[in-house]
Enzyme design. Structure first.
Site, mmCIF file in Angstrom:
data_model
loop_
_atom_site.group_PDB
_atom_site.id
_atom_site.type_symbol
_atom_site.label_atom_id
_atom_site.label_comp_id
_atom_site.label_asym_id
_atom_site.label_seq_id
_atom_site.Cartn_x
_atom_site.Cartn_y
_atom_site.Cartn_z
ATOM 1 N N LYS A 81 0.745 -1.285 0.170
ATOM 2 C CA LYS A 81 0.121 0.012 -0.136
ATOM 3 C C LYS A 81 0.930 1.107 0.122
ATOM 4 C CE LYS A 81 -3.591 1.929 2.884
ATOM 5 N NZ LYS A 81 -4.390 1.357 4.288
ATOM 6 N N SER A 157 -9.203 1.460 3.654
ATOM 7 C CA SER A 157 -8.750 2.324 2.779
ATOM 8 C C SER A 157 -7.441 1.654 1.852
ATOM 9 C CB SER A 157 -7.779 3.494 3.603
ATOM 10 O OG SER A 157 -6.849 2.835 4.484
ATOM 11 N N SER A 181 -9.229 -0.983 7.535
ATOM 12 C CA SER A 181 -8.667 -0.649 6.479
ATOM 13 C C SER A 181 -7.941 -2.001 5.635
ATOM 14 C CB SER A 181 -7.718 0.501 6.198
ATOM 15 O OG SER A 181 -8.516 1.569 6.676
#
Length: 477
Positions: A81, A157, A181
């Site tokens: 990420k 997220s 997330s």
């Protein structure tokens, strides 16, 4: 190369490398070709790093040929990420204003995976500042959930990581979890995602949102894969004092253990309120599987869940810490930020110190109550998310709709963060529209082993995690 190679698990790929079916370079090229073909439509990646990946793969192959294999992850690709520092690459945290934020060294997690011989394919898109459960990013674009032709939200997220793993662009990816997330994209994209206890895995070199709640965890095709990566990542790091005193967690030797007699309970009350009926039915049905495996299945009125929601008005703690950490950007570049995020972060400006500190003290009592409520329970079960993925046009139609869905997707996951639990989301079926539903398995703090054992046993008895999205509708893939 086999046509389904990109949908194989880390364990299957490791076996192929070990047996000489393919090299790490060949495997890496396969994924890079897959990314080049599919990602222009899905938008999972912020940056692809083919030169770095192939160089790492060549090094892994050279070591293997010399009998120097660094473990079961050696030579396997993954993604991170775009909150994780990778030396020489920008860490943008989903924001255009951070394009020049070049990392000077790897985050601890990236370093540990590199030392384990893994190959980084690139960095994946995220909700700006990791502050949102839907997966929408108005700066970098929303990664597209691969389970539907019409753009559906991937969950946030860790949106790009979830999409990359689900669509076969990588066998594993790193996410972060502050309010859900890791588990929300795992649920909406039909893969496995582990939210670790704060202190289990170092957060050093990971762009922060909330120092109280931030955690690091993997998303992968199976629970076995998440466990294998978690084992490598866990343990003390001098650069993150939350990990002080925590040794690496050894889970693989007990992962296949019989769950007969383990106490598995559906957590009632808040988790089920207003949840989608199809999701509810699919999650409830898992009780039959666990009973057949010999677990003691029951229901409990888990009252700390309601308490967690009551003590988190407007996400007060996260808002205050997110504003503190991003104060310069919010105060000086507000108009350049994603309004869906900036308008939430700015609320942290008005949080009074007495309210912030008072809530934290109340959380301590609530967390102690949650552990006590789980004294006679090994794991809790509930829906990972109350809804399956919804269409982007519906979710992001206006600020009010966005806010509604954001809070809805975060509800069941944020409870675990507030209570300090560890949690695992795994696929448990599909709706009539073919969208995945996720089962949440909550365990006590620092008892990741219990959640992983139960989740792995479920996947040994079912095949939901083996389902893959059909991308024939894509113009390129």
């Amino acid at each position: 190369m086999p046509d389904d190679l990109h949908f194989r698990t880390l364990s299957q790929l490791a076996r192929g490398l070990r047996d000489g079916d393919f090299s790490s370079v060949e495997l890496t090229r396969h994924y890079l070709d897959r990314i080049d073909s599919v990602d222009p439509e899905l938008n999972a990646f912020r940056v692809v790093t083919p030169d770095l990946a192939l160089s790492a793969a060549e090094a892994a192959d050279k070591l293997r040929s010399g009998g120097q294999v660094h473990g079961p992850l050696h030579g396997l690709p993954y993604v991170a990420k775009d909150l994780y520092d990778v030396a020489g690459l920008p860490t943008t945290a989903g924001a255009n204003v951070l394009e020049g934020n070049l990392a000077v060294r790897d985050s601890t997690t990236v370093r540990r995976l590199r030392e384990a011989g893994m190959v980084l394919l690139g960095k994946t898109n995220t909700v700006q500042f990791a502050y949102g459960g839907v997966g929408v990013n108005h700066d970098h674009g929303m990664p597209k959930n691969p389970w539907h032709e019409t753009p559906h939200v991937p969950g946030g997220s860790s949106s790009g990581t979830g999409v990359a793993v689900a669509a076969g662009l990588a066998p594993m990816g790193l996410g972060t979890d502050t309010g859900g997330s890791v588990r929300i994209p795992a649920s909406l994209c039909g893969i496995s995602g582990l939210k670790t206890t704060v202190g289990r895995v170092s957060r050093a070199g990971v762009y922060p949102l909330s120092w109280t709640l931030d955690s690091v965890g993997p998303l992968a095709r199976s629970v076995e894969d998440t466990a294998r990566v978690y084992e490598v990542l866990s343990g003390y790091d001098a650069d993150d004092d939350s990990t002080l005193g925590h040794m690496p967690d050894q889970v693989m030797h007990v992962l296949d253990g019989d769950i007969r007699g383990m106490r598995v309970a559906f957590a009632e009350t808040a988790f089920w309120d207003d949840a989608d009926p199809e999701v509810v039915a699919l999650v409830r049905k898992t009780g039959d599987i666990f009973a057949a495996l010999g677990a003691q299945v029951s229901t409990v009125p888990f009252e700390p869940a309601g308490g967690a929601l009551a003590l988190n008005p407007g996400g007060l703690i996260i808002a205050a810490e997110a504003y503190t950490l991003n104060r310069d950007l919010v105060d000086n570049h507000f108009d350049a930020l994603d309004p869906a995020v900036a308008n939430r972060v700015i609320k942290g400006h008005d949080v009074a110190a007495a309210d912030y500190l008072g809530n934290l003290r109340k959380w301590d009592g609530l967390r102690a109550g949650a552990v006590e409520a789980m004294r006679d329970i090994d794991v809790l079960l509930c829906p990972a998310t109350m809804y399956p993925a919804h269409a982007e046009a519906e979710v992001d139609a206006d600020p009010d709709r966005y806010s509604h869905f954001n809070l809805a997707y975060l509800r069941n996951t944020s409870i675990g963060n507030i209570l300090g639990l560890c949690g695992l989301s795994i696929p448990c079926g599909f709706t009539e529209k073919g969208l995945p539903a996720g089962l949440m398995i909550y365990a006590r703090p620092f008892d990741e082993t219990a959640a992983l054992r139960v989740g792995h046993a479920f996947q040994q008895a079912t095949d939901w995690h083996l389902h893959t999205p059909n991308l024939d509708w894509m113009p390129v893939g």
